[in-house]
Design a protein around this motif. Sequence first.
Motif, PDB file in Angstrom:
ATOM      1  N   THR A 105      36.618  65.759 -53.673  1.00 56.36           N
ATOM      2  CA  THR A 105      35.637  65.171 -52.750  1.00 56.36           C
ATOM      3  C   THR A 105      36.223  64.976 -51.358  1.00 56.36           C
ATOM      4  N   THR A 132      35.887  64.179 -63.301  1.00 56.97           N
ATOM      5  CA  THR A 132      35.949  64.369 -61.847  1.00 56.97           C
ATOM      6  C   THR A 132      34.782  63.687 -61.143  1.00 56.97           C
ATOM      7  N   LEU A 133      33.677  63.457 -61.887  1.00 58.10           N
ATOM      8  CA  LEU A 133      32.526  62.765 -61.296  1.00 58.10           C
ATOM      9  C   LEU A 133      32.840  61.320 -60.944  1.00 58.10           C
ATOM     10  N   PHE A 193      36.345  68.358 -49.607  1.00 59.58           N
ATOM     11  CA  PHE A 193      35.048  68.739 -49.056  1.00 59.58           C
ATOM     12  C   PHE A 193      34.733  67.945 -47.797  1.00 59.58           C
ATOM     13  N   ARG A 194      35.073  66.668 -47.832  1.00 53.80           N
ATOM     14  CA  ARG A 194      34.770  65.816 -46.682  1.00 53.80           C
ATOM     15  C   ARG A 194      35.527  66.263 -45.434  1.00 53.80           C
ATOM     16  N   GLY A 213      39.221  63.885 -59.224  1.00 49.64           N
ATOM     17  CA  GLY A 213      38.049  64.297 -58.456  1.00 49.64           C
ATOM     18  C   GLY A 213      38.102  63.839 -57.012  1.00 49.64           C
ATOM     19  N   ARG A 214      38.899  62.820 -56.725  1.00 46.02           N
ATOM     20  CA  ARG A 214      39.006  62.351 -55.341  1.00 46.02           C
ATOM     21  C   ARG A 214      39.632  63.415 -54.450  1.00 46.02           C
ATOM     22  N   VAL A 229      40.555  71.395 -52.117  1.00 51.12           N
ATOM     23  CA  VAL A 229      39.499  71.472 -53.128  1.00 51.12           C
ATOM     24  C   VAL A 229      39.938  72.362 -54.285  1.00 51.12           C
ATOM     25  N   ALA A 254      34.950  60.231 -59.020  1.00 50.55           N
ATOM     26  CA  ALA A 254      35.189  60.093 -57.585  1.00 50.55           C
ATOM     27  C   ALA A 254      33.905  59.851 -56.809  1.00 50.55           C
ATOM     28  N   LEU A 255      32.763  60.243 -57.366  1.00 52.36           N
ATOM     29  CA  LEU A 255      31.489  60.044 -56.671  1.00 52.36           C
ATOM     30  C   LEU A 255      31.024  58.596 -56.712  1.00 52.36           C
TER      31      LEU A 255
END
Length: 243
Positions: free
Chosen positions: A178, A163-164, A181-182, A174-175, A189, A166-167
């Motif tokens: 993220t 999932t990281l 959250f955005r 993970g997108r 989420v 997406a960062l």
Amino acid sequence: MNLFDDALVFLNDPFNWTRPGGILDLLVEHLRISALAVLAAMALALPVGILLGHVGRGGAFTVALSNVSRAVPTLALLTIFAVTPIGFGPTATTIALAVFAVPPILTNTYVGFRGVDRDVVEAARAMGFGERQVAFKVELPLAAPLLMTGVRTAAVQVVATATLAALVAGGGLGRIITLGFRQQDYGAVLAGALLVAALAVLTELVLAGLSWALTPGPRRFPIPLARQRSVAEPEPTAARMPL
């Protein structure tokens, strides 16, 4: 509507699954990143673990390497890659996850080979087996259950940690998290978290079945304790009453 209702609405919307960049597309990206990372880790860890386990040396090196690899956070590696030619993207994520997956595969492979009964190994050598035959025809089948446990552990960890990606613009499920959250869409989420958790559980079940299939000898599913006695021995018969 509460948070779980919002997540169910998100998951039950066909548009969220089939649109470009939707859940199905992100799932394929997530699986591709995870599979490449685990395969890369296996390509590195299995030969080293087999060699060291077969010769019976390098135990301290194996433990030290595994501990060092575990101590390096995946997110820290991604941050380091950002200032190198590797940069952001799927390649950086795959390399970082492969480093994360090496310790359990390497450790379990080494321990599995060292756990093979030495009498069996010596008997194979006495029958004329060469070292390669001993390693791959005797030790490998017997070490397969523990080896597969390492692969299974690594795969589940990688699926959850991917999932990281997406960062660092790497795609994957993970997108959804993220983006949620955005946009302060906490139902999305939770939906993304549920998808990742379900994928990790499915990975565990599939690899557990593969490990069961690769285990040498008779294979059977575990028998509940309440039924073990009836399987092991016949039920006692009632005593006859005297005439």
